[in-house]
Scaffold this motif. Structure first.
Motif, PDB file in Angstrom:
ATOM      1  N   SER A   1       0.836  -1.212   0.000  1.00 42.57           N
ATOM      2  CA  SER A   1       0.000   0.000   0.000  1.00 42.57           C
ATOM      3  C   SER A   1       0.863   1.252   0.000  1.00 42.57           C
ATOM      4  O   SER A   1       2.006   1.235   0.464  1.00 42.57           O
ATOM      5  CB  SER A   1      -0.912   0.027   1.237  1.00 42.57           C
ATOM      6  OG  SER A   1      -1.903  -0.959   1.129  1.00 42.57           O
ATOM      7  N   GLN A   2       0.288   2.335  -0.495  1.00 39.73           N
ATOM      8  CA  GLN A   2       0.969   3.618  -0.447  1.00 39.73           C
ATOM      9  C   GLN A   2       0.572   4.424   0.793  1.00 39.73           C
ATOM     10  O   GLN A   2       1.260   5.356   1.166  1.00 39.73           O
ATOM     11  CB  GLN A   2       0.661   4.457  -1.695  1.00 39.73           C
ATOM     12  CG  GLN A   2       1.424   4.002  -2.927  1.00 39.73           C
ATOM     13  CD  GLN A   2       0.785   2.801  -3.594  1.00 39.73           C
ATOM     14  OE1 GLN A   2      -0.424   2.739  -3.743  1.00 39.73           O
ATOM     15  NE2 GLN A   2       1.587   1.832  -3.973  1.00 39.73           N
ATOM     16  N   ALA A   3      -0.549   4.058   1.414  1.00 39.28           N
ATOM     17  CA  ALA A   3      -1.014   4.791   2.595  1.00 39.28           C
ATOM     18  C   ALA A   3      -1.903   3.893   3.438  1.00 39.28           C
ATOM     19  O   ALA A   3      -2.532   2.961   2.933  1.00 39.28           O
ATOM     20  CB  ALA A   3      -1.782   6.044   2.178  1.00 39.28           C
ATOM     21  N   LEU A   4      -1.956   4.199   4.718  1.00 36.36           N
ATOM     22  CA  LEU A   4      -2.831   3.500   5.645  1.00 36.36           C
ATOM     23  C   LEU A   4      -3.801   4.511   6.242  1.00 36.36           C
ATOM     24  O   LEU A   4      -3.392   5.594   6.666  1.00 36.36           O
ATOM     25  CB  LEU A   4      -2.009   2.850   6.759  1.00 36.36           C
ATOM     26  CG  LEU A   4      -2.797   1.996   7.744  1.00 36.36           C
ATOM     27  CD1 LEU A   4      -1.960   0.796   8.177  1.00 36.36           C
ATOM     28  CD2 LEU A   4      -3.207   2.766   8.954  1.00 36.36           C
ATOM     29  N   VAL A   5      -5.074   4.163   6.248  1.00 34.17           N
ATOM     30  CA  VAL A   5      -6.099   4.999   6.870  1.00 34.17           C
ATOM     31  C   VAL A   5      -6.648   4.219   8.056  1.00 34.17           C
ATOM     32  O   VAL A   5      -7.182   3.123   7.887  1.00 34.17           O
ATOM     33  CB  VAL A   5      -7.242   5.351   5.897  1.00 34.17           C
ATOM     34  CG1 VAL A   5      -8.288   6.221   6.590  1.00 34.17           C
ATOM     35  CG2 VAL A   5      -6.699   6.045   4.651  1.00 34.17           C
ATOM     36  N   CYS A   6      -6.488   4.773   9.239  1.00 35.29           N
ATOM     37  CA  CYS A   6      -6.951   4.120  10.452  1.00 35.29           C
ATOM     38  C   CYS A   6      -8.244   4.797  10.907  1.00 35.29           C
ATOM     39  O   CYS A   6      -8.249   5.979  11.234  1.00 35.29           O
ATOM     40  CB  CYS A   6      -5.889   4.204  11.545  1.00 35.29           C
ATOM     41  SG  CYS A   6      -6.391   3.353  13.034  1.00 35.29           S
ATOM     42  N   ALA A   7      -9.326   4.035  10.897  1.00 31.22           N
ATOM     43  CA  ALA A   7     -10.634   4.549  11.319  1.00 31.22           C
ATOM     44  C   ALA A   7     -11.178   3.681  12.453  1.00 31.22           C
ATOM     45  O   ALA A   7     -12.367   3.408  12.527  1.00 31.22           O
ATOM     46  CB  ALA A   7     -11.596   4.561  10.135  1.00 31.22           C
ATOM     47  N   LEU A   8     -10.269   3.236  13.327  1.00 31.63           N
ATOM     48  CA  LEU A   8     -10.687   2.402  14.449  1.00 31.63           C
ATOM     49  C   LEU A   8     -11.510   3.236  15.418  1.00 31.63           C
ATOM     50  O   LEU A   8     -11.130   4.358  15.757  1.00 31.63           O
ATOM     51  CB  LEU A   8      -9.460   1.817  15.156  1.00 31.63           C
ATOM     52  CG  LEU A   8      -8.632   0.857  14.303  1.00 31.63           C
ATOM     53  CD1 LEU A   8      -7.330   0.535  14.991  1.00 31.63           C
ATOM     54  CD2 LEU A   8      -9.419  -0.399  13.999  1.00 31.63           C
ATOM     55  N   GLY A   9     -12.618   2.698  15.868  1.00 33.11           N
ATOM     56  CA  GLY A   9     -13.547   3.452  16.709  1.00 33.11           C
ATOM     57  C   GLY A   9     -13.176   3.495  18.167  1.00 33.11           C
ATOM     58  O   GLY A   9     -12.379   2.701  18.665  1.00 33.11           O
ATOM     59  N   ALA A  10     -13.802   4.429  18.844  1.00 29.14           N
ATOM     60  CA  ALA A  10     -13.581   4.616  20.276  1.00 29.14           C
ATOM     61  C   ALA A  10     -14.532   3.764  21.100  1.00 29.14           C
ATOM     62  O   ALA A  10     -14.469   3.760  22.318  1.00 29.14           O
ATOM     63  CB  ALA A  10     -13.772   6.092  20.622  1.00 29.14           C
ATOM     64  N   GLY A  11     -15.430   3.061  20.448  1.00 31.06           N
ATOM     65  CA  GLY A  11     -16.425   2.286  21.177  1.00 31.06           C
ATOM     66  C   GLY A  11     -17.609   3.150  21.550  1.00 31.06           C
ATOM     67  O   GLY A  11     -17.520   4.372  21.588  1.00 31.06           O
ATOM     68  N   LYS A  12     -18.712   2.519  21.827  1.00 32.32           N
ATOM     69  CA  LYS A  12     -19.937   3.276  22.122  1.00 32.32           C
ATOM     70  C   LYS A  12     -19.865   4.037  23.426  1.00 32.32           C
ATOM     71  O   LYS A  12     -20.551   5.031  23.609  1.00 32.32           O
ATOM     72  CB  LYS A  12     -21.127   2.332  22.112  1.00 32.32           C
ATOM     73  CG  LYS A  12     -21.388   1.795  20.733  1.00 32.32           C
ATOM     74  CD  LYS A  12     -22.576   0.900  20.676  1.00 32.32           C
ATOM     75  CE  LYS A  12     -22.638   0.436  19.242  1.00 32.32           C
ATOM     76  NZ  LYS A  12     -23.621  -0.315  18.792  1.00 32.32           N
TER      77      LYS A  12
END
Length: 127
Positions: A65-76
């Motif tokens: 990959s050329q880039a990583l996008v992290c969209a891991l949530g904080a939880g409810k």
């Protein structure tokens, strides 16, 4: 462009995946449960099953990959330690895979603390 997305099964990650595909990118997603991934594009989405807290799993998903996008949530409840548990392994995996671009999306810190009134939140300033 080849992207890796972490958190693609969550609401923000699903939007990231949708927009990446609409822009014509190829995407590798790292997921614990592929059944929770609503968007499937067999030609442009590669699914890697693993854990974002594991440098080996992230490296496998990030390689090429050329880039990583992290969209891991904080939880409810916004009490998740996910960002703390994954930051080190994600950075380690990126270095090992030779990926230099990172976008880390987060809603951590955006909630009103328990017992606080909404008016006690910091206010935005217009300059």
């Amino acid at each position: 462009m080849q992207l890796t997305v972490l958190g693609a099964t969550g609401p923000i990650g699903q939007q990231v995946l949708q927009q990446a595909l609409a822009a014509g990118h190829r995407v590798t997603v790292l997921v614990r449960d592929p059944a929770r991934l609503p968007q499937r594009d067999e030609k442009r989405v590669t699914v890697v099953i693993g854990d974002a807290a594991s440098a080996a799993g992230v490296e496998e998903a990030t390689r090429g990959s050329q880039a990583l996008v992290c969209a891991l949530g904080a939880g409810k409840d916004y009490k998740s330690t996910l960002a703390t548990r994954t930051a080190g392994p994600v950075l380690e995996a990126m270095a090992a895979a030779g990926v230099e671009r990172l976008v880390w999306l987060s809603a951590l810190g955006s909630a009103t603390p328990p017992g606080a009134s909404p008016s006690s939140r910091p206010r935005r300033r217009s300059w």
